[in-house]
Design a protein around this motif. Structure first.
Motif, PDB file in Angstrom:
ATOM      1  N   TYR A   1      49.512  53.038  48.549  1.00 24.98           N
ATOM      2  CA  TYR A   1      50.040  51.877  47.847  1.00 24.98           C
ATOM      3  C   TYR A   1      49.839  52.131  46.374  1.00 24.98           C
ATOM      4  O   TYR A   1      48.808  52.524  45.819  1.00 24.98           O
ATOM      5  CB  TYR A   1      49.488  50.822  48.179  1.00 24.98           C
TER       6      TYR A   1
ATOM      7  N   ASP B   1      30.059  48.641  44.367  1.00 24.42           N
ATOM      8  CA  ASP B   1      30.798  49.911  44.333  1.00 24.42           C
ATOM      9  C   ASP B   1      29.553  51.052  44.110  1.00 24.42           C
ATOM     10  O   ASP B   1      28.694  50.736  43.463  1.00 24.42           O
ATOM     11  CB  ASP B   1      31.632  49.887  42.977  1.00 24.42           C
TER      12      ASP B   1
ATOM     13  N   ASN C   1      40.410  53.021  40.830  1.00 18.67           N
ATOM     14  CA  ASN C   1      40.688  54.175  40.200  1.00 18.67           C
ATOM     15  C   ASN C   1      41.541  53.829  39.149  1.00 18.67           C
ATOM     16  O   ASN C   1      42.075  54.626  38.432  1.00 18.67           O
ATOM     17  CB  ASN C   1      41.727  54.843  41.449  1.00 18.67           C
TER      18      ASN C   1
ATOM     19  N   ARG D   1      44.113  50.659  49.629  1.00 19.98           N
ATOM     20  CA  ARG D   1      44.738  51.795  49.790  1.00 19.98           C
ATOM     21  C   ARG D   1      43.836  52.802  50.681  1.00 19.98           C
ATOM     22  O   ARG D   1      44.444  53.399  51.516  1.00 19.98           O
ATOM     23  CB  ARG D   1      44.799  52.264  48.333  1.00 19.98           C
TER      24      ARG D   1
ATOM     25  N   MET E   1      49.370  49.911  42.645  1.00 15.54           N
ATOM     26  CA  MET E   1      48.521  48.852  42.301  1.00 15.54           C
ATOM     27  C   MET E   1      48.906  47.323  42.529  1.00 15.54           C
ATOM     28  O   MET E   1      48.314  46.668  43.234  1.00 15.54           O
ATOM     29  CB  MET E   1      48.271  48.813  40.802  1.00 15.54           C
TER      30      MET E   1
ATOM     31  N   HIS F   1      47.535  55.514  35.107  1.00 11.53           N
ATOM     32  CA  HIS F   1      48.062  54.253  36.002  1.00 11.53           C
ATOM     33  C   HIS F   1      49.010  53.430  35.149  1.00 11.53           C
ATOM     34  O   HIS F   1      48.625  52.881  34.093  1.00 11.53           O
ATOM     35  CB  HIS F   1      46.557  53.623  36.442  1.00 11.53           C
ATOM     36  N   ILE F   2      50.036  53.395  35.725  1.00 13.61           N
ATOM     37  CA  ILE F   2      51.118  52.827  34.884  1.00 13.61           C
ATOM     38  C   ILE F   2      51.704  51.516  35.754  1.00 13.61           C
ATOM     39  O   ILE F   2      51.953  51.679  37.059  1.00 13.61           O
ATOM     40  CB  ILE F   2      52.598  53.457  34.950  1.00 13.61           C
TER      41      ILE F   2
HETATM   42  P1  FAD Z   1      40.394  51.947  44.677  1.00 16.82           P
HETATM   43  O1  FAD Z   1      40.651  51.662  43.443  1.00 16.82           O
HETATM   44  O2  FAD Z   1      40.286  53.325  45.287  1.00 16.82           O
HETATM   45  O3  FAD Z   1      38.852  51.061  44.923  1.00 16.82           O
HETATM   46  C1  FAD Z   1      38.040  51.476  46.017  1.00 16.82           C
HETATM   47  C2  FAD Z   1      36.705  51.214  45.508  1.00 16.82           C
HETATM   48  O4  FAD Z   1      35.860  51.258  46.509  1.00 16.82           O
HETATM   49  C3  FAD Z   1      36.207  52.414  44.552  1.00 16.82           C
HETATM   50  O5  FAD Z   1      35.799  52.097  43.452  1.00 16.82           O
HETATM   51  C4  FAD Z   1      35.138  53.026  45.415  1.00 16.82           C
HETATM   52  O6  FAD Z   1      34.039  53.806  44.473  1.00 16.82           O
HETATM   53  C5  FAD Z   1      34.502  51.902  46.194  1.00 16.82           C
HETATM   54  N1  FAD Z   1      33.838  52.509  47.403  1.00 16.82           N
HETATM   55  C6  FAD Z   1      34.544  52.919  48.543  1.00 16.82           C
HETATM   56  N2  FAD Z   1      33.630  53.261  49.467  1.00 16.82           N
HETATM   57  C7  FAD Z   1      32.369  52.601  48.894  1.00 16.82           C
HETATM   58  C8  FAD Z   1      31.334  52.290  49.715  1.00 16.82           C
HETATM   59  N3  FAD Z   1      30.854  52.902  50.905  1.00 16.82           N
HETATM   60  N4  FAD Z   1      30.178  51.702  49.221  1.00 16.82           N
HETATM   61  C9  FAD Z   1      30.641  51.255  47.844  1.00 16.82           C
HETATM   62  N5  FAD Z   1      31.736  51.476  47.075  1.00 16.82           N
HETATM   63  C10 FAD Z   1      32.637  51.973  47.787  1.00 16.82           C
HETATM   64  N6  FAD Z   1      49.413  52.859  40.945  1.00 16.82           N
HETATM   65  C11 FAD Z   1      50.485  52.123  40.159  1.00 16.82           C
HETATM   66  O7  FAD Z   1      50.487  51.155  40.661  1.00 16.82           O
HETATM   67  N7  FAD Z   1      50.919  52.819  39.266  1.00 16.82           N
HETATM   68  C12 FAD Z   1      50.473  54.322  38.961  1.00 16.82           C
HETATM   69  O8  FAD Z   1      50.809  54.868  37.950  1.00 16.82           O
HETATM   70  C13 FAD Z   1      49.269  54.860  39.750  1.00 16.82           C
HETATM   71  N8  FAD Z   1      49.015  56.043  39.570  1.00 16.82           N
HETATM   72  C14 FAD Z   1      47.958  56.607  40.249  1.00 16.82           C
HETATM   73  C15 FAD Z   1      47.593  57.880  39.781  1.00 16.82           C
HETATM   74  C16 FAD Z   1      46.425  58.589  40.573  1.00 16.82           C
HETATM   75  C17 FAD Z   1      46.059  59.902  40.248  1.00 16.82           C
HETATM   76  C18 FAD Z   1      45.994  57.896  41.753  1.00 16.82           C
HETATM   77  C19 FAD Z   1      44.938  58.472  42.399  1.00 16.82           C
HETATM   78  C20 FAD Z   1      46.355  56.538  42.050  1.00 16.82           C
HETATM   79  C21 FAD Z   1      47.474  56.070  41.346  1.00 16.82           C
HETATM   80  N9  FAD Z   1      47.907  54.692  41.551  1.00 16.82           N
HETATM   81  C22 FAD Z   1      49.022  54.092  40.782  1.00 16.82           C
HETATM   82  C23 FAD Z   1      47.297  54.088  42.825  1.00 16.82           C
HETATM   83  C24 FAD Z   1      46.201  53.067  42.366  1.00 16.82           C
HETATM   84  O9  FAD Z   1      45.235  53.878  42.111  1.00 16.82           O
HETATM   85  C25 FAD Z   1      45.844  52.311  43.789  1.00 16.82           C
HETATM   86  O10 FAD Z   1      46.897  51.380  44.249  1.00 16.82           O
HETATM   87  C26 FAD Z   1      44.791  51.224  43.432  1.00 16.82           C
HETATM   88  O11 FAD Z   1      43.912  51.600  42.473  1.00 16.82           O
HETATM   89  C27 FAD Z   1      44.086  50.984  44.752  1.00 16.82           C
HETATM   90  O12 FAD Z   1      43.034  49.993  44.683  1.00 16.82           O
HETATM   91  P2  FAD Z   1      41.952  49.663  45.690  1.00 16.82           P
HETATM   92  O13 FAD Z   1      41.171  48.815  45.318  1.00 16.82           O
HETATM   93  O14 FAD Z   1      42.650  49.777  47.082  1.00 16.82           O
HETATM   94  O15 FAD Z   1      41.260  51.323  45.807  1.00 16.82           O
END
Ligand code: FAD
Ligand code: UDP
Length: 370
Positions: free
Chosen positions: A344, A32, A40, A337, A346, A58-59
Motif C-alpha cells: 500500500y 513504536d 517509514n 502495510r 501512504m 516518500h511522495i
Molecule cells: P509503517 O510506516 O511501517 O509503520 C509501522 C511502525 O510499526 C514502524 O514504525 C515500526 O517500527 C512499528 N512496529 C512494528 N512492529 C512493532 C513492534 N512489535 N513493537 C513496536 N513497534 C513496532 N508511499 C507513498 O504513498 N508514496 C511514496 O513515495 C512511498 N515511497 C516509499 C518508499 C519506500 C522506500 C518505502 C519502504 C515505502 C514507501 N511508501 C510510499 C509506502 C509507505 O511507506 C507506507 O504506505 C506507509 O508508511 C505505511 O504505514 P504503516 O503505518 O502501515 O507502516
C-alpha cells in the motif's frame, strides 16, 4: 489502564490514535520500537541542515478527497509533481515510458499514433496476464522490458519478475503522450513542513501517550489495556507460528555532497547497472535551498527492517492463513502495510485506517463501556 494500545506510530497507528482520542475521547498508548514517530514516512534534518527521508523517498499522491481533507487538518501542502529518470543505455530517460523515452532512446521522431503502432508491433500476446513480466511484455514488448524493468525488479525483489504478481509492475503505467510525471493522481503535494511535523500535530492530544524504543513483545504482559491496534508484521504477532512471511528490506546509504545539485530530478533509477536501485536527491522534493545537497542510495536486501510485502501467490496464501488467525482475535485490529501484508501507498494506509475507525465506531460504544 489504557483504553487502547496501538503498536506502531506510522500512518496506520497515528491516524487511528488521533481518531480514537479526538472522536471517542478514549486514552491511547501509542508505542513504536524505533526512536521516532512517523514510521517509514519519517523525515528529519541531517547534519547539513537538509530535510531528508530516513527510509527513502516518500511522495504523497492520491485521488481521494476524503484522505486529503483528513490530513489537511494537520498540514499545509507544497505543490510537487514527481518526475523520475531512468539510466538506460548511457542515457537518462523518462520513466514511466512515454513518447520522449522512446524517441530519445532510439533517435526517432514518432507521433503518439506512431508510438501506439510501435508498441503494437512489439508487444507479446499473453493469454492471461498474471506476472510482473506479463504486464510489461504484453504492453511494450520484451526489449523495453529487459532495458527498463527486468534488472530493476530483480535487484529490488531478489527474484525474477516472472515470479511476482502483476500488481508490482502494474504500478508503473506506459504512456504514448509526453506526460513525464511519475504519478497520474489528481492530488500531488508534499506536506509543507515535512511528514514528521504533520505526525506531531496529529498526535498532539493529551489523551495520547507515546512510548518510543518500546517493542510490543516487551510490554504486552505488563501494560494494561482494553483493546489493541497492531500495525507491525502480522506473522511476528503470531510468533511466526505458521512460518515467516517474506518482507523485502532496503539498506539506505545517506550522503551529503558539497555541491548545490547532483541530478536533474528527485529520483534517478538504475535498471541496468549498479547494486542500488535508485538515487534520491531531497531538495527537489522539498524546494529547500542550500549550497549542499543530500542523497539516498537504496540497496535492496532480505535482511533488516521489513519494508515491502512481497506480492506472490504463495505469500498471499500464507497471509490468508494468518488473516484467519487474526479474525479469531476479539478486540484486536490489524491495520497497515505490514499487518495486512499489502503493498500500500501512504494514502491507501490512511484510507484503511479511517475505514477501520468507522468499523470501530459501528461495533463499539465509545469510552470503553462495552
Ligand atoms: P509503517 O510506516 O511501517 O509503520 C509501522 C511502525 O510499526 C514502524 O514504525 C515500526 O517500527 C512499528 N512496529 C512494528 N512492529 C512493532 C513492534 N512489535 N513493537 C513496536 N513497534 C513496532 N508511499 C507513498 O504513498 N508514496 C511514496 O513515495 C512511498 N515511497 C516509499 C518508499 C519506500 C522506500 C518505502 C519502504 C515505502 C514507501 N511508501 C510510499 C509506502 C509507505 O511507506 C507506507 O504506505 C506507509 O508508511 C505505511 O504505514 P504503516 O503505518 O502501515 O507502516
Ligand atoms: N520498476 C522497474 N523499473 C523502474 C521502476 C519500477 O522495474 O524503473 C518496477 C519494480 O519492480 C518496482 C515496481 O516496478 O519495484 C514498482 O515501482 P515503484 O516505483 O512504485 O516502487 P516503490 O516506490 O514502491 O519502491
Amino acid at each position: 489502564m489504557f483504553d487502547w494500545l496501538i503498536v506502531g506510530a506510522g500512518f496506520a497507528g497515528s491516524v487511528l490514535a488521533e481518531r480514537i482520542a479526538s472522536q471517542r475521547q478514549e486514552s491511547v498508548l501509542l508505542i513504536d520500537r524505533r526512536n521516532h514517530i512517523g514510521g517509514n514516512a519519517y523525515d528529519c534534518y541531517d547534519e547539513a541542515g537538509i530535510l531528508v527521508h530516513r527510509y527513502g523517498p516518500h511522495i504523497f499522491h492520491t485521488n481521494a478527497r476524503s484522505i486529503i481533507d483528513h490530513l489537511s487538518q494537520f498540514t499545509e501542502w507544497r505543490p510537487y509533481e514527481h518526475r523520475v529518470l531512468s539510466s538506460v543505455d548511457g542515457k537518462l530517460l523518462p520513466i514511466p515510458i512515454n513518447l520522449d523515452t522512446i524517441n530519445r532512446l532510439y533517435g526517432l521522431e514518432l507521433t503518439p499514433e506512431q508510438l501506439e503502432e510501435f508498441f503494437a508491433s512489439r508487444r507479446e500476446t499473453v493469454e492471461e496476464v498474471r506476472t510482473a513480466e506479463d504486464v510489461v511484455v504484453s504492453t511494450v514488448g520484451r526489449e523495453l522490458y529487459e532495458k527498463f524493468f527486468r534488472g530493476y525488479t530483480r535487484k529490488q525483489w531478489g527474484v525474477d519478475p516472472a515470479q511476482l504478481s502483476k500488481s508490482v509492475t502494474a504500478r508503473v503505467p506506459t504512456r504514448t503522450n509526453r506526460d513525464d510525471r511519475y504519478f497520474g493522481d489528481t492530488f500531488q503535494n508534499m506536506p509543507a513542513g515535512g511528514y514528521t511535523r504533520m505526525f506531531q500535530r496529529m498526535l498532539d492530544n493529551p489523551r495520547i501517550k507515546i512510548m518510543l524504543q518500546t517493542d510490543y513483545r516487551e510490554i504486552r504482559d505488563t501494560i494494561p489495556f482494553q483493546r489493541l491496534i497492531y500495525t507491525g508484521p502480522i506473522d511476528e504477532y503470531f510468533d511466526w507460528s505458521l512460518g515467516r512471511l517474506p518482507y523485502r528490506s532496503l539498506r539506505f546509504e545517506h550522503v551529503t555532497l558539497d555541491c548545490e545539485q547532483f541530478q536533474p530530478v528527485a529520483v534517478v533509477n538504475y535498471p541496468q547497472t549498479e547494486n542500488y536501485t535508485r538515487i534520491t536527491e531531497y531538495k527537489h522534493l522539498t524546494g529547500q535551498q542550500s549550497p549542499k545537497t543530500s542523497l539516498t542510495y537504496e540497496y535492496p536486501t532480505d535482511i533488516g527492517d521489513p519494508y515491502y510485502p512481497v506480492p506472490r501467490a504463495e505469500n498471499e496464501a500464507l497471509y490468508k492463513r494468518y488473516e484467519a488467525l487474526a479474525a479469531a482475535c476479539p478486540d484486536v485490529w490489524f491495520v497497515g502495510r505490514l499487518a495486512t501484508y499489502r503493498y500500500y501507498n501512504m494514502d491507501q494506509v490512511v484510507g484503511q485506517a479511517l475505514a477501520t475507525f468507522a468499523r470501530i465506531q459501528q461495533s463499539l460504544p465509545a469510552n470503553g463501556t462495552v
